[in-house]
Design a protein around this motif. Structure first.
Motif, PDB file in Angstrom:
ATOM      1  N   ARG A  83       2.037  40.902   5.984  1.00  0.00           N
ATOM      2  CA  ARG A  83       1.504  42.256   5.774  1.00  0.00           C
ATOM      3  C   ARG A  83       2.132  43.279   6.711  1.00  0.00           C
ATOM      4  O   ARG A  83       2.183  44.467   6.378  1.00  0.00           O
ATOM      5  CB  ARG A  83      -0.018  42.240   5.931  1.00  0.00           C
ATOM      6  N   ASP A  84       2.597  42.835   7.873  1.00  0.00           N
ATOM      7  CA  ASP A  84       3.190  43.784   8.825  1.00  0.00           C
ATOM      8  C   ASP A  84       4.643  44.118   8.490  1.00  0.00           C
ATOM      9  O   ASP A  84       5.206  45.061   9.051  1.00  0.00           O
ATOM     10  CB  ASP A  84       3.093  43.236  10.251  1.00  0.00           C
ATOM     11  N   LYS A  85       5.257  43.371   7.584  1.00  0.00           N
ATOM     12  CA  LYS A  85       6.668  43.584   7.269  1.00  0.00           C
ATOM     13  C   LYS A  85       6.896  44.080   5.841  1.00  0.00           C
ATOM     14  O   LYS A  85       8.030  44.358   5.456  1.00  0.00           O
ATOM     15  CB  LYS A  85       7.468  42.291   7.487  1.00  0.00           C
ATOM     16  N   THR A  86       5.839  44.152   5.040  1.00  0.00           N
ATOM     17  CA  THR A  86       5.989  44.579   3.650  1.00  0.00           C
ATOM     18  C   THR A  86       4.980  45.668   3.314  1.00  0.00           C
ATOM     19  O   THR A  86       3.865  45.694   3.853  1.00  0.00           O
ATOM     20  CB  THR A  86       5.783  43.400   2.669  1.00  0.00           C
TER      21      THR A  86
ATOM     22  N   LYS B 285       9.787  46.695   4.763  1.00  0.00           N
ATOM     23  CA  LYS B 285       9.806  47.885   5.623  1.00  0.00           C
ATOM     24  C   LYS B 285      11.153  48.112   6.292  1.00  0.00           C
ATOM     25  O   LYS B 285      11.437  49.206   6.772  1.00  0.00           O
ATOM     26  CB  LYS B 285       8.684  47.786   6.663  1.00  0.00           C
ATOM     27  N   THR B 286      12.002  47.067   6.322  1.00  0.00           N
ATOM     28  CA  THR B 286      13.342  47.244   6.889  1.00  0.00           C
ATOM     29  C   THR B 286      14.302  47.867   5.877  1.00  0.00           C
ATOM     30  O   THR B 286      15.405  48.275   6.231  1.00  0.00           O
ATOM     31  CB  THR B 286      13.913  45.891   7.343  1.00  0.00           C
ATOM     32  N   ALA B 287      13.909  47.925   4.598  1.00  0.00           N
ATOM     33  CA  ALA B 287      14.777  48.467   3.547  1.00  0.00           C
ATOM     34  C   ALA B 287      14.605  49.981   3.465  1.00  0.00           C
ATOM     35  O   ALA B 287      13.701  50.570   4.071  1.00  0.00           O
ATOM     36  CB  ALA B 287      14.436  47.830   2.199  1.00  0.00           C
ATOM     37  N   ALA B 288      15.479  50.630   2.717  1.00  0.00           N
ATOM     38  CA  ALA B 288      15.392  52.072   2.496  1.00  0.00           C
ATOM     39  C   ALA B 288      14.074  52.404   1.794  1.00  0.00           C
ATOM     40  O   ALA B 288      13.564  51.600   1.008  1.00  0.00           O
ATOM     41  CB  ALA B 288      16.578  52.539   1.649  1.00  0.00           C
ATOM     42  N   PRO B 289      13.503  53.588   2.069  1.00  0.00           N
ATOM     43  CA  PRO B 289      12.188  53.943   1.515  1.00  0.00           C
ATOM     44  C   PRO B 289      12.106  53.881  -0.007  1.00  0.00           C
ATOM     45  O   PRO B 289      11.031  53.677  -0.558  1.00  0.00           O
ATOM     46  CB  PRO B 289      11.981  55.383   2.014  1.00  0.00           C
ATOM     47  N   ASP B 290      13.238  54.066  -0.682  1.00  0.00           N
ATOM     48  CA  ASP B 290      13.201  54.078  -2.150  1.00  0.00           C
ATOM     49  C   ASP B 290      13.666  52.758  -2.757  1.00  0.00           C
ATOM     50  O   ASP B 290      13.872  52.665  -3.967  1.00  0.00           O
ATOM     51  CB  ASP B 290      14.069  55.224  -2.689  1.00  0.00           C
ATOM     52  N   ARG B 291      13.842  51.723  -1.927  1.00  0.00           N
ATOM     53  CA  ARG B 291      14.294  50.430  -2.426  1.00  0.00           C
ATOM     54  C   ARG B 291      13.096  49.491  -2.572  1.00  0.00           C
ATOM     55  O   ARG B 291      12.607  48.932  -1.595  1.00  0.00           O
ATOM     56  CB  ARG B 291      15.335  49.812  -1.477  1.00  0.00           C
TER      57      ARG B 291
END
Length: 262
Positions: free
Chosen positions: A60-63, A15-21
């Motif tokens: 689950r909260d980070k991915t 979830k910290t990465a860009a939406p399309d990554r």
């Protein structure tokens, strides 16, 4: 015979990465009981994220995870936390790359082995847990198991710590063992001993193994079938003999050519 494991269109994004990554982008594969599957690729290819998705250990909260992973008919991705804890250890277990960080340095080997048993069998007596821990250490060919149970992790060599991690993972006799580069930190002689041990345990128990590595030499010795991963996708799937004699994808050919003696 049905498949033990089915992974369908797995996509994983942090979830910290860009939406399309997407770290893993559309991976699908199956495994039968007793099979050893190699996941091979360079750093960042998505092999470890794929393996950790199967284990249910990704937070689950980070991915964000899409697709389906069924182990012995049970869905891993959407099952409740309590059911997932039952699956982990009873049906699947993980051996990590660096055992020193995977074990608690404040507790003896015996404490940690017995705790692993108690988590999955709340009714087990202390005496039975001790006896089973002794047997687990003996199974991975560590001499003087009674002494080892009273030892702290820092007092053991890297190879001995990895054997203890395998004993801990195997103590509940899981159906699927996930090994995330378990021999990377070991010298070549100890690495060979650990691989031989895992082959023996697989033959003894009939469990399935997912073996994550970048080392084609390890794969040639361990795997029945191989997935080559690149950029979060599977670029080639083959049985181990075909992979080395008839590689099809240019990336696979490059991997084999870069290895001095596959």
């Amino acid at each position: 015979m049905g498949n033990l494991l089915d992974v369908r269109d797995l996509r994983v994004r942090f979830k910290t990465a860009a939406p399309d990554r997407w770290a893993v982008n559309g991976v699908s594969f199956s495994m039968k009981e007793g099979e050893i599957l190699g996941l091979v690729g360079e750093s960042g290819s998505g092999k470890s994220v794929t393996a950790m998705s199967v284990s249910g250990l990704l937070p689950r909260d980070k991915t964000e995870v899409q697709g389906s992973i069924t182990l012995d008919g049970r869905e891993i991705l959407t099952c409740p936390e309590q059911e997932l804890l039952q699956i982990q250890g009873n049906d699947l277990a993980v051996v990590f790359q660096e055992p020193m960080t995977a074990m608690n340095p404040l507790f003896t080997i015996g404490d940690q082995l017995m705790e692993a048993l108690r988590v999955h069998d709340h009714k087990i007596s202390k005496a039975d847990a001790y006896d089973q821990s002794i047997e687990a250490v003996r199974r991975v060919k560590i001499p003087n198991p009674e002494r080892i149970l009273n030892t702290y992790p820092f007092a053991l060599s890297g190879g001995m710590r990895q054997r203890v991690m395998i004993a801990m993972a195997m103590i509940a006799r899981p159906k699927l063992l996930i090994c995330d580069e378990p021999t990377t930190a070991l010298d070549v002689t100890i690495q060979a001993q650990v691989l031989d041990l895992m082959n023996e345990l697989k033959a003894e128990t009939g469990m399935s193994i997912i073996f994550v590595t970048h080392d084609l030499g390890v794969i040639s010795e361990m795997a029945d079938r191989v997935l080559i991963m690149y950029g979060g996708r599977v670029c080639e799937e083959a049985n181990v003999d075909e992979l080395f004699t008839q590689p099809r994808h240019p990336y696979t050919i490059g991997l084999i050519d870069s290895h001095p003696n596959p």
